[in-house]
Enzyme design. Sequence first.
Site, PDB file in Angstrom:
ATOM      1  N   GLU A   1       0.481   5.261  40.701  1.00 27.06           N
ATOM      2  CA  GLU A   1       1.300   5.974  41.691  1.00 27.06           C
ATOM      3  C   GLU A   1       2.115   7.049  41.117  1.00 27.06           C
ATOM      4  O   GLU A   1       2.457   8.122  41.404  1.00 27.06           O
ATOM      5  CB  GLU A   1       2.204   5.050  42.632  1.00 27.06           C
ATOM      6  CG  GLU A   1       2.776   5.729  43.749  1.00 27.06           C
ATOM      7  CD  GLU A   1       3.236   4.935  44.854  1.00 27.06           C
ATOM      8  OE1 GLU A   1       4.683   5.179  45.114  1.00 27.06           O
ATOM      9  OE2 GLU A   1       2.569   4.004  45.084  1.00 27.06           O
TER      10      GLU A   1
ATOM     11  N   SER B   1       7.326   2.101  42.006  1.00 28.21           N
ATOM     12  CA  SER B   1       6.322   1.479  41.975  1.00 28.21           C
ATOM     13  C   SER B   1       5.383   2.033  41.019  1.00 28.21           C
ATOM     14  O   SER B   1       5.063   3.218  41.181  1.00 28.21           O
ATOM     15  CB  SER B   1       5.633   1.263  43.285  1.00 28.21           C
ATOM     16  OG  SER B   1       6.571   0.462  44.178  1.00 28.21           O
TER      17      SER B   1
ATOM     18  N   ARG C   1      -0.358   8.250  50.028  1.00 34.35           N
ATOM     19  CA  ARG C   1       0.100   8.914  48.723  1.00 34.35           C
ATOM     20  C   ARG C   1      -0.738  10.232  48.697  1.00 34.35           C
ATOM     21  O   ARG C   1      -1.194  10.580  47.438  1.00 34.35           O
ATOM     22  CB  ARG C   1      -0.113   8.125  47.662  1.00 34.35           C
ATOM     23  CG  ARG C   1       0.976   6.829  47.990  1.00 34.35           C
ATOM     24  CD  ARG C   1       2.313   7.041  48.009  1.00 34.35           C
ATOM     25  NE  ARG C   1       3.001   5.702  48.189  1.00 34.35           N
ATOM     26  CZ  ARG C   1       3.511   5.327  49.326  1.00 34.35           C
ATOM     27  NH1 ARG C   1       3.366   6.137  50.320  1.00 34.35           N
ATOM     28  NH2 ARG C   1       4.001   4.241  49.618  1.00 34.35           N
TER      29      ARG C   1
END
Length: 304
Positions: free
Chosen positions: A294, A224, A174
């Site tokens: 996230e 998510s 990420r």
Amino acid sequence: MVQCIEKLKSILREEEIKLNVLMKNCTSFKVGGPADIFVTPDSYEKIRQIIRVCKDSEVPYFILGRGSNLLVKDGGIRGVVISLSKLNKIKVEGERVITQSGALLSKVTHAALEASLTGLEFANGIPGSVGGAVTMNAGAYNGEISQVIESALVIDDKCEIRRLSKEELELSYRMSAILKYNYVVLEATFKLQKGDYNVIKARMDDLMGRRREKQPLEYPSAGSTFKRPEGYFAGKLIEDSGLKGTRIGGAEVSMKHSGFIINKENATAKDILDLIKLVQDRVKQKFNVELNTEVRIIGEDEKN
């Protein structure tokens, strides 16, 4: 701000500039206040010029893909939002798929399928744009962008257009050079391999079926909500903390998958943010594990 708008008008057509656009209509969470200025350029050069104008005018700007990993606060966004939605061309050259950053990742996976190219199956069903996927090194089902990307065309921090190799993109979980150095993705080239159409399609259908079964796709969300903590799964920690189904206002920890916070019923951004904080506090208290979001959170709180 007025001077900035006048300069933007010299770059863009009238229909490419709008004022006070509600971000709830531009994000998958379906929340968020107004953006002061919302522009929809249709070329790389226009984007470069817009960013230059913003920097010279000291007006903040934000690059918007498809808004699928984004939570905009109820007070909205000050400055300029640059939407890349018009940059959505996809072409296949041999074993390479070359796509503009505003293209939907789902459409890119289907373009690869039609050319019988394998490697991108994992991305079928990941919402959002190619630019966002490269920026976040998006991944699922043991696959991620770093495994298939060859290079990306970007605007760097000096407003120059340049091509970065896979190594220069510095892709990790990420994270990427795009995030680290505040670059803008214009285009990505994916290097795939020849495969069997039916095998590729079966894999894509299987993964899409798993998503529908396990994820709350029927409600607005940003996918998510939390990053995976090292050695744990966020959804399991949240469920084991007794938080499945917990609601604040119109926001809910999904009953189907605890790793998702959903807009169950006309939630505000504040509802979602308050629920995120509750989840983080409870998991920290019970397991001493920090949950980091996230989803990207931007904008200002609504003024009372």
